[in-house]
Motif scaffolding. Structure first.
Motif, short mmCIF file in Angstrom:
data_model
loop_
_atom_site.label_atom_id
_atom_site.label_comp_id
_atom_site.label_asym_id
_atom_site.label_seq_id
_atom_site.Cartn_x
_atom_site.Cartn_y
_atom_site.Cartn_z
N MET A 25 0.88 -1.17 0.00
CA MET A 25 0.00 0.00 0.00
C MET A 25 0.92 1.22 0.00
SD MET A 25 -3.05 -1.14 -0.17
CE MET A 25 -3.90 0.43 0.01
N LEU A 26 0.74 2.09 -0.96
CA LEU A 26 1.59 3.26 -1.08
C LEU A 26 0.79 4.39 -1.68
CD1 LEU A 26 4.51 4.20 -0.59
CD2 LEU A 26 5.01 3.53 -2.94
N GLY A 27 0.72 5.51 -0.99
CA GLY A 27 -0.05 6.65 -1.46
C GLY A 27 -1.54 6.35 -1.52
N CYS A 28 -2.01 5.52 -0.58
CA CYS A 28 -3.43 5.14 -0.50
C CYS A 28 -3.89 4.32 -1.70
CB CYS A 28 -4.33 6.36 -0.30
SG CYS A 28 -3.95 7.30 1.19
N VAL A 29 -2.94 3.65 -2.35
CA VAL A 29 -3.22 2.84 -3.53
C VAL A 29 -2.57 1.47 -3.33
CG1 VAL A 29 -2.77 2.64 -6.01
CG2 VAL A 29 -3.32 4.87 -5.04
N ALA A 30 -3.28 0.40 -3.69
CA ALA A 30 -2.73 -0.95 -3.64
C ALA A 30 -1.85 -1.18 -4.86
CB ALA A 30 -3.85 -1.98 -3.59
N TRP A 31 -0.72 -1.86 -4.64
CA TRP A 31 0.23 -2.16 -5.70
C TRP A 31 0.39 -3.69 -5.80
CZ3 TRP A 31 3.43 1.65 -8.23
CH2 TRP A 31 3.17 2.96 -7.84
N PRO A 32 -0.58 -4.38 -6.36
CA PRO A 32 -0.46 -5.83 -6.50
C PRO A 32 0.80 -6.20 -7.28
CG PRO A 32 -2.66 -5.10 -7.14
CD PRO A 32 -1.82 -3.88 -6.96
N GLY A 33 1.44 -7.27 -6.86
CA GLY A 33 2.65 -7.72 -7.53
C GLY A 33 3.91 -7.10 -6.97
N GLU A 34 3.78 -6.08 -6.14
CA GLU A 34 4.94 -5.48 -5.48
C GLU A 34 5.05 -6.05 -4.07
OE1 GLU A 34 7.32 -3.52 -6.56
OE2 GLU A 34 6.48 -2.91 -8.49
N ARG A 35 6.25 -6.15 -3.57
CA ARG A 35 6.49 -6.66 -2.22
C ARG A 35 5.87 -5.73 -1.19
NH1 ARG A 35 12.55 -8.20 -0.24
NH2 ARG A 35 12.01 -9.01 1.82
N GLY A 36 5.10 -6.29 -0.27
CA GLY A 36 4.44 -5.51 0.75
C GLY A 36 5.40 -4.97 1.80
N ILE A 37 4.86 -4.16 2.68
CA ILE A 37 5.63 -3.51 3.74
C ILE A 37 5.23 -4.10 5.08
CG2 ILE A 37 5.86 -1.30 4.97
CD1 ILE A 37 7.43 -1.31 2.40
N GLU A 38 6.20 -4.28 5.94
CA GLU A 38 5.96 -4.75 7.31
C GLU A 38 5.45 -3.57 8.12
OE1 GLU A 38 5.35 -7.60 9.45
OE2 GLU A 38 6.51 -8.18 7.69
N GLY A 39 4.48 -3.81 8.98
CA GLY A 39 4.00 -2.72 9.82
C GLY A 39 2.79 -3.12 10.64
N HIS A 40 2.54 -2.34 11.69
CA HIS A 40 1.38 -2.55 12.56
C HIS A 40 0.10 -2.24 11.77
CE1 HIS A 40 -0.70 -2.82 16.40
NE2 HIS A 40 -1.25 -1.63 16.20
N SER A 41 0.17 -1.17 10.99
CA SER A 41 -0.95 -0.80 10.12
C SER A 41 -0.62 -1.32 8.72
CB SER A 41 -1.13 0.71 10.12
OG SER A 41 0.02 1.32 9.54
N ASP A 42 -1.10 -0.64 7.68
CA ASP A 42 -0.81 -1.10 6.33
C ASP A 42 0.59 -0.72 5.85
OD1 ASP A 42 -1.07 1.62 5.77
OD2 ASP A 42 -2.67 1.38 4.30
N GLY A 43 1.32 0.08 6.64
CA GLY A 43 2.70 0.42 6.30
C GLY A 43 2.85 1.42 5.16
N ASP A 44 1.81 2.17 4.86
CA ASP A 44 1.84 3.14 3.75
C ASP A 44 2.71 4.33 4.14
OD1 ASP A 44 1.29 5.16 1.87
OD2 ASP A 44 -0.80 4.54 1.65
N VAL A 45 4.00 4.29 3.75
CA VAL A 45 4.93 5.34 4.17
C VAL A 45 4.56 6.72 3.63
CG1 VAL A 45 6.87 3.76 4.55
CG2 VAL A 45 6.63 4.88 2.34
N ALA A 46 3.91 6.78 2.48
CA ALA A 46 3.50 8.08 1.93
C ALA A 46 2.41 8.69 2.80
CB ALA A 46 3.01 7.92 0.49
N ALA A 47 1.37 7.92 3.09
CA ALA A 47 0.28 8.42 3.93
C ALA A 47 0.76 8.72 5.34
CB ALA A 47 -0.87 7.41 3.96
N HIS A 48 1.61 7.87 5.89
CA HIS A 48 2.09 8.07 7.26
C HIS A 48 2.97 9.31 7.37
CE1 HIS A 48 1.59 3.48 8.19
NE2 HIS A 48 0.47 4.06 7.77
N ALA A 49 3.85 9.52 6.39
CA ALA A 49 4.68 10.73 6.40
C ALA A 49 3.80 11.98 6.28
CB ALA A 49 5.71 10.69 5.27
N ALA A 50 2.76 11.91 5.43
CA ALA A 50 1.84 13.04 5.29
C ALA A 50 1.11 13.30 6.61
CB ALA A 50 0.84 12.77 4.16
#
Length: 164
Positions: A25-50
């Protein structure tokens, strides 16, 4: 006359194990086929940084103080939900989101292919506020260059709500 306020936010997550079924999950968008991120939540670094940048600009703390990892209801929470919640907090403080700029640092995914989609999704979560997304690599340096994770860096501008 009240001045605009600026905040900076950062978020960093490691990629999940290659065998993990987590979808990136990146920028509030799912990226199927890409390696996911470890995290307590969905790990969306773009949304979290914002979120961090908006909370900083509004003087409302940070991601940990609002969405602590000790809260079981935050397990797998989406970046969209987090941005919407932070947007409500910012408005509750009498401020309006002017804009958010997010810089993603990592070798994957290729952000340019879905930049407009990410900007639109993050903007929608923030009630239509302007969002810009850019990306950079580190030329193979550091954990992002080695493909171990992603970093999100954001700035946000908030302004006092105009008098009625």
């Amino acid at each position: 006359m009240p001045l605009p306020r600026v905040g900076i936010g950062v978020d960093v997550h490691a990629y999940a194990d290659a065998a993990s079924p987590r979808v990136l999950m990146l920028g509030c968008v799912a990226w199927p086929g890409e390696r996911g991120i470890e995290g307590h939540s969905d790990g969306d670094v773009a949304a979290h940084a914002a979120c961090n940048a908006l909370l900083s600009a509004a003087g409302l703390g940070d991601l940990g103080s609002v969405f602590g990892t000790d809260r079981p209801e935050m397990v797998d929470a989406s970046g969209t939900e987090m941005l919407q919640h932070v947007h409500g907090l910012v408005e509750g403080a009498g401020l309006v989101v002017g804009n958010v700029a997010v810089q993603l640092v990592g070798s994957r995914p290729r952000v340019g292919l879905r930049r407009e989609e990410m900007q639109a999704a993050m903007s929608a979560a923030l009630g239509g506020a302007a969002v810009s997304v850019s990306a950079a690599t580190t030329d193979g340096l550091g954990f992002t260059g080695r493909g171990e994770g992603l970093t999100g860096i954001a700035t946000a501008l908030v302004v006092p709500e105009p008098d009625g």
